[in-house]
Write an enzyme that holds these catalytic residues in place. Sequence first.
Site, PDB file in Angstrom:
ATOM      1  N   GLU A  95       2.598  61.685  26.692  1.00 15.88           N
ATOM      2  CA  GLU A  95       1.472  61.996  25.805  1.00 15.88           C
ATOM      3  C   GLU A  95       2.033  62.363  24.426  1.00 15.88           C
ATOM      4  O   GLU A  95       2.046  61.554  23.536  1.00 15.88           O
ATOM      5  CB  GLU A  95       0.613  63.129  26.367  1.00 15.88           C
ATOM      6  CG  GLU A  95      -0.106  62.715  27.654  1.00 15.88           C
ATOM      7  CD  GLU A  95      -1.375  63.512  27.914  1.00 15.88           C
ATOM      8  OE1 GLU A  95      -2.220  63.619  27.013  1.00 15.88           O
ATOM      9  OE2 GLU A  95      -1.505  64.020  29.045  1.00 15.88           O
ATOM     10  N   GLU A 114       1.327  74.823  30.642  1.00 14.84           N
ATOM     11  CA  GLU A 114      -0.008  74.232  30.569  1.00 14.84           C
ATOM     12  C   GLU A 114      -0.959  74.902  31.568  1.00 14.84           C
ATOM     13  O   GLU A 114      -2.118  75.138  31.273  1.00 14.84           O
ATOM     14  CB  GLU A 114       0.108  72.734  30.892  1.00 14.84           C
ATOM     15  CG  GLU A 114      -1.201  71.973  30.854  1.00 14.84           C
ATOM     16  CD  GLU A 114      -1.000  70.481  31.055  1.00 14.84           C
ATOM     17  OE1 GLU A 114       0.037  70.092  31.645  1.00 14.84           O
ATOM     18  OE2 GLU A 114      -1.871  69.705  30.636  1.00 14.84           O
TER      19      GLU A 114
HETATM   20  C1  BGC Z   1      -3.549  67.189  27.326  1.00 15.20           C
HETATM   21  C2  BGC Z   1      -4.338  68.402  26.934  1.00 15.20           C
HETATM   22  C3  BGC Z   1      -5.583  67.875  26.303  1.00 15.20           C
HETATM   23  C4  BGC Z   1      -6.321  67.238  27.414  1.00 15.20           C
HETATM   24  C5  BGC Z   1      -7.730  66.873  27.193  1.00 15.20           C
HETATM   25  C6  BGC Z   1      -4.318  66.484  28.389  1.00 15.20           C
HETATM   26  O1  BGC Z   1      -3.700  65.435  28.952  1.00 15.20           O
HETATM   27  O2  BGC Z   1      -2.259  67.486  27.674  1.00 15.20           O
HETATM   28  O3  BGC Z   1      -3.689  69.439  26.444  1.00 15.20           O
HETATM   29  O4  BGC Z   1      -6.293  68.738  25.519  1.00 15.20           O
HETATM   30  O5  BGC Z   1      -5.604  66.186  27.998  1.00 15.20           O
HETATM   31  O6  BGC Z   1      -8.406  67.472  28.147  1.00 15.20           O
END
Ligand code: BGC
Length: 901
Positions: A481, A752
């Site tokens: 990501e 996270e």
């Molecule tokens: C990210 C988050 C992001 C989210 C959306 C994820 O994959 O790592 O931090 O805000 O997607 O819900």
Amino acid sequence: MNPQAALSVSQVTCEYREELLGTDQFVPRFGWKLSSKERGIKQQAYQLVVSDLPDFSLYLWDTGRIESDQSIHIEYTGPALQSRTRYYYRVKVWEQQGNCSEWSSTGWWETAFLDSGEWQAKWIMPKQLPAVQQAQEWPDSPPVSLLRTTFQLKENIVSARVYATAAGLYDLHLNGERVGEELLAPGWTSYHHRHQYQTYDVTRYLQAGGNGIGIQAADGWYSGRISWEKGYRSAYGEHRAVLLELHVQYADGSEEVVVTDTTWKSSEGPIRYTSIYDGEIYDARLEQAGWSKYDYDDSGWEDVSRSDLPYHPLIAQENWPVKVTETIHPVSVLHTPRGETVLDMGQNMVGRIRMNMNLDAGTKITLDHAEVLDREGNFYTGNLRSAKQLVVYTARGNGEDNYAPAFTFMGFRYVRIVGLEELDDSVLLKGFTGEVMHSDMVQTGQFDCSDERVNRLQHNIVWGQRGNFVDIPTDCPQRDERLGWTGDAQVFIRTAAFNYQVAPFFAKWLRDLAADQREDGSVPFTIPNILKWNKDTSAAWGDAAVICPWTQYQCYGDIRLLSEQYDSMKAWVNYIRGEGEYEYLWNTGHHFGDWLALDAKENSYVGATPLDLIATSFYAYSVDLVRNAAVVLGRSEDVKEYSDLLYQVRRAYLNEFVTPAGRLAAPMQTAHVLALMFGLVEGDTRRRTASELNRMVVQNGYHLTTGFVGTPYLCIVLSENGYHETAVKLLLQDSYPSWLYSVTQGATTIWEHWDGIKPDGSFWSDDMNSYNHYAYGAIGDWMYRYLAGLDMEDSDIAYKKIRIHPRFAAGQLKHASAKLDSPYGRIESSWQEDKGLRTVRIQIPVNAEAKIILEGADHAHLLESGHPVEDVKGIIEITSTAEAVELRAGSGEYVFSYKYS
Ligand code: BGC
């Protein structure tokens, strides 16, 4: 005035920098910080002068004496600036008693191209090399390109600049040396709208006679692999390309210009593969030693071709460049149960590993990067998903292998080394170092307190910021990501602005947000937007369009940014207005909700707080902020329109989500947090909402259940509504779920998930489990502003009217301390409790003043540096309430002490 106390200018800045090389600002803004040993000093007047001569023998612009206390964001209004010119400035200041400072030290800024039409260089492309099929499991990508040319220079070179960029990533080489420290240039922007170029002072690299110049170019964010979608690449274009212009000035005033054009040559380099997610494959046997030197034989190199990329999106670098900001050494070599050799860096860091060894020709080593070890202590990369973050290096032999990957970065604490198993641990420890990479922001904040676990939390917040402020605010630095998720950025921005100077960082990103905002005003999930197939938006994510510029305005007083973003802010709110079933309630569409909250259903990431409640709450908040912005910008019609809209949205909220008896219908912590934070409930309903939130937290054994949306404000609303002690207990809680739980598990960054690693050592999951996600680090804002008490008045911006209000911790902490290098200078708020005595240490910068609230003090016994407060210089006003003594004080350092019970 005694010389000791003399007023002086301690720092001058132009667009937030002391030295600014290469800007395309027509109207740059100046600021300065003042210092004096005297208390209560304010600026009465200033004089600012600008010259294009370093000795100021002729002024281009002289403001004369201006009666004003303004010392930040003073706009240049002198004669029109010229491109590619260096300007010098300095300032002199008078304080209220008429004393004048000396001239400040000299600051400078230098323009680049003020008009993109001035480019003489041509965009060129290396011959499109076929993708090299690496080992089966690697994605396809052509090797990194080398591009070069040569030129002759005369004697008496006085200065030289390179202006360069790439569609892709590049680095610059001159006469065999790599130029500058910038990494991942030109940075990531919404390239089709805004494409940065960099300016380099290359004077010292050049010589009279023959010179060689070269660029190494890779795909990067532009055309490399990006996003988790399989096979997705070339988000902005298929072909990498470069653009470069070198201007050399001679002593006689003449100029030589070298540009990219079709006389340049290209070849392949030793970097056989590189990508943001996957790492790098480097074959040192393919190095072309001296390839950027004049006499290098490039007869075997290919011709390049013209690219039709446009010039109009070109802009000068806006953000701090990404650099190596720290080098760290591995703390140990681990030999795992599976027999792997693993370096432990001691810190979950973002950047790259540098290797310094002497290896035999053809030796192949691989370096895998991982954030954590699994329960058994083995190397674990499951949470990287499809990102490899792997380095494969083949040695050339005969000499030093000093290598670090050039066009990628990794998120890691552990590095598995394959290929050097026979070497002693001590050789490995010496041969590898970690290079920490991020946007080179200036650190502005410090927090500490008497609980080492909380200090570790602060450390983790800061490292979370460092690792995820790699040119854009990313969600995470390791898996596939690393994107500018809007929700994460808005959640963390206020904390970020304490820890580091983030004004240019967010200004750049917000301009990209405005550029990528859709016609209908909706905001893509990630900025820059590469998820183009996705047409959705989400409450609390899209609201970054409003919350972030407003927060920047609050923290830095950046009214220009606010005015630039204003249309984007309005467009977002107007989009919402058209979305709901009726215009005051947002009860439709896709939302991430209270992402990762603990009240989510089994196997869901979305917390239990109703989506329409969250969406309507943020709707109200964004309307409120747009209305505030309209007031600041003097848009009176908008003030009226958005005041009316706010009233209607709040009514709709009450109607839909609050029972007639005044109880919030949704029994979740986050629902209560938002109602309190966004002013959606008043009077008895507010009291009831706060008490209910407190009850939920207490009954849950002082544990939270909140996710991304509720967590940032949880402690704030508790402290604001009479439950500060509960907020402190939440902070100090260390059993799961809590901020300190991950600290007890040895975390060195923010996770996270509250339970990224469970108490039994197992993982939450593979697919969504980053150990470096800053969102929950948003508690930092509360630690600075509430626990240590360093804040500004609600109506204030940029900390000119400071509010110092330590909220003691009911005996649970002995001290807390915050420092902030604000736009006016250093602010400090530190408190200590010892044997019934409170000591509060405060620093207020010159040209600011503070309201100081000392809870539990009584006027008669309150001392400042041992003196009764009414005799103290700098204190302007003293008032007492039943709970506190409130003082108004001018600049200076103060130490208050009083007994409390
Ligand atoms: C990210 C988050 C992001 C989210 C959306 C994820 O994959 O790592 O931090 O805000 O997607 O819900």
